[in-house]
Write an enzyme that holds these catalytic residues in place. Structure first.
Site, mmCIF file in Angstrom:
data_model
loop_
_atom_site.group_PDB
_atom_site.id
_atom_site.type_symbol
_atom_site.label_atom_id
_atom_site.label_comp_id
_atom_site.label_asym_id
_atom_site.label_seq_id
_atom_site.Cartn_x
_atom_site.Cartn_y
_atom_site.Cartn_z
ATOM 1 N N LEU A 1 58.661 19.711 49.138
ATOM 2 C CA LEU A 1 57.911 20.835 48.581
ATOM 3 C C LEU A 1 58.531 22.158 49.020
ATOM 4 O O LEU A 1 58.672 22.415 50.217
ATOM 5 C CB LEU A 1 56.449 20.782 49.011
ATOM 6 C CG LEU A 1 55.662 19.534 48.605
ATOM 7 C CD1 LEU A 1 54.213 19.654 49.069
ATOM 8 C CD2 LEU A 1 55.725 19.305 47.098
ATOM 9 N N GLY B 1 56.961 11.725 55.642
ATOM 10 C CA GLY B 1 56.600 12.598 56.762
ATOM 11 C C GLY B 1 56.689 14.038 56.332
ATOM 12 O O GLY B 1 57.412 14.371 55.384
ATOM 13 N N GLY B 2 55.952 14.921 57.004
ATOM 14 C CA GLY B 2 55.974 16.328 56.642
ATOM 15 C C GLY B 2 55.617 16.507 55.178
ATOM 16 O O GLY B 2 54.620 15.975 54.696
ATOM 17 N N ASP B 3 56.453 17.245 54.459
ATOM 18 C CA ASP B 3 56.218 17.457 53.023
ATOM 19 C C ASP B 3 57.259 16.715 52.184
ATOM 20 O O ASP B 3 57.582 17.136 51.076
ATOM 21 C CB ASP B 3 56.223 18.948 52.684
ATOM 22 C CG ASP B 3 57.542 19.631 53.046
ATOM 23 O OD1 ASP B 3 58.244 19.135 53.953
ATOM 24 O OD2 ASP B 3 57.877 20.658 52.420
ATOM 25 N N GLU B 4 57.761 15.604 52.711
ATOM 26 C CA GLU B 4 58.746 14.798 51.990
ATOM 27 C C GLU B 4 58.110 13.534 51.419
ATOM 28 O O GLU B 4 57.455 12.772 52.140
ATOM 29 C CB GLU B 4 59.906 14.419 52.915
ATOM 30 C CG GLU B 4 60.780 15.608 53.291
ATOM 31 C CD GLU B 4 62.016 15.196 54.068
ATOM 32 O OE1 GLU B 4 62.986 15.979 54.094
ATOM 33 O OE2 GLU B 4 62.023 14.099 54.654
#
Length: 198
Positions: free
Chosen positions: A62, A102-105
Site C-alpha cells: 500500500l 506482514g505490515g501492509d504487504e
C-alpha cells in the site's frame, strides 16, 4: 456419561480447529499468514507442475500507508488494513488465495491462469479498487497500491525465485511513483529491490 464424553470430544475438536486456524491466519485480517501461504504456494506449484498449469502471483504494497498510520493512529491503520484485505479478497475468485505477509504487504495466488494477461487483469482490478477512498471511523483517507506480477513457470521454477521476482517487480512499481503494476520484464537487469528500498 456418554453425552458428557461426546460433548467433551466435540469441544476438544473445536479447540484444535481454532488453534490450527490461529496458527495459519493473520489475527487482524483473518487472511492466511506467511506460514500458511508458504504451504499453499508449495502445494499449488507441485499441482501446477504435475498438470502443466500456470499460476499468477501478485505482490502488493500500500502506497501511503505509513502516512495514514502516522497521521491518524494505529487503530485507523489497522482498520485500513482490514478494509484493504476485504477489497482484495473480493477482486479474486473464491478458489484463489489472498494472504497478508506482514505490515501492509499482501499477496494473491491465482490458480489456473488461462493466459499471460489473466494476472494483469486481476492486478488492475485490485489497483482500481484500492485507490477508491476508505472511510475510517468518519475520516476519509486515500491510498494506492504498487503491485508486482510474476507467473509460474515462466518467472520461476521454485517458490523462492517466484516470490523474489514478484517482490522485485512491486518495488519497481513503487519506485516509479506507485499506483501501478509491474512485472519481471519491466525491471531492468541489475536493479535490485534493495536499491529501490534505499
Amino acid at each position: 456419561y456418554v453425552s458428557t464424553q461426546v460433548a467433551s470430544a466435540v469441544e476438544r475438536n473445536r479447540d484444535r480447529s481454532m488453534l490450527a486456524h490461529m496458527v495459519g491466519h493473520d489475527s487482524l485480517t483473518d487472511l492466511p499468514n506467511r506460514y500458511l501461504f508458504d504451504e499453499k504456494l508449495t502445494a499449488a506449484m507441485r499441482t501446477a507442475a504435475d498438470g502443466q498449469l500456470s499460476l499468477g502471483l501478485l505482490y502488493m504494497d500500500l502506497d501511503g500507508f505509513k502516512q495514514v498510520n502516522d497521521r491518524h493512529g494505529h487503530a485507523s491503520g489497522d482498520l485500513l488494513l482490514q478494509q484493504a484485505a476485504h477489497r482484495i479478497r473480493h477482486c479474486v475468485r473464491q478458489s484463489d488465495t489472498v494472504a497478508r505477509l506482514g505490515g501492509d504487504e499482501f499477496v494473491a495466488l491465482l490458480y489456473g491462469v488461462t493466459d499471460v494477461n489473466h494476472a494483469t487483469r486481476v492486478a488492475e482490478k485490485i489497483r482500481q479498487s484500492l485507490e477508491q477512498p476508505f472511510e475510517l471511523e468518519g475520516t476519509i483517507v486515500q491510498v494506492t497500491a504498487s503491485i508486482g506480477i510474476a507467473h509460474y513457470p515462466d518467472d520461476g521454477q521454485d517458490k523462492h525465485s517466484l516470490l523474489h521476482h514478484a517482490d522485485h517487480a512491486m518495488y519497481a512499481a513503487k519506485h516509479r511513483g506507485g499506483n501501478r503494476l509491474a512485472c519481471k520484464g519491466d525491471v531492468p537487469d541489475g536493479e535490485t529491490s534493495e536499491q529501490y528500498a534505499a
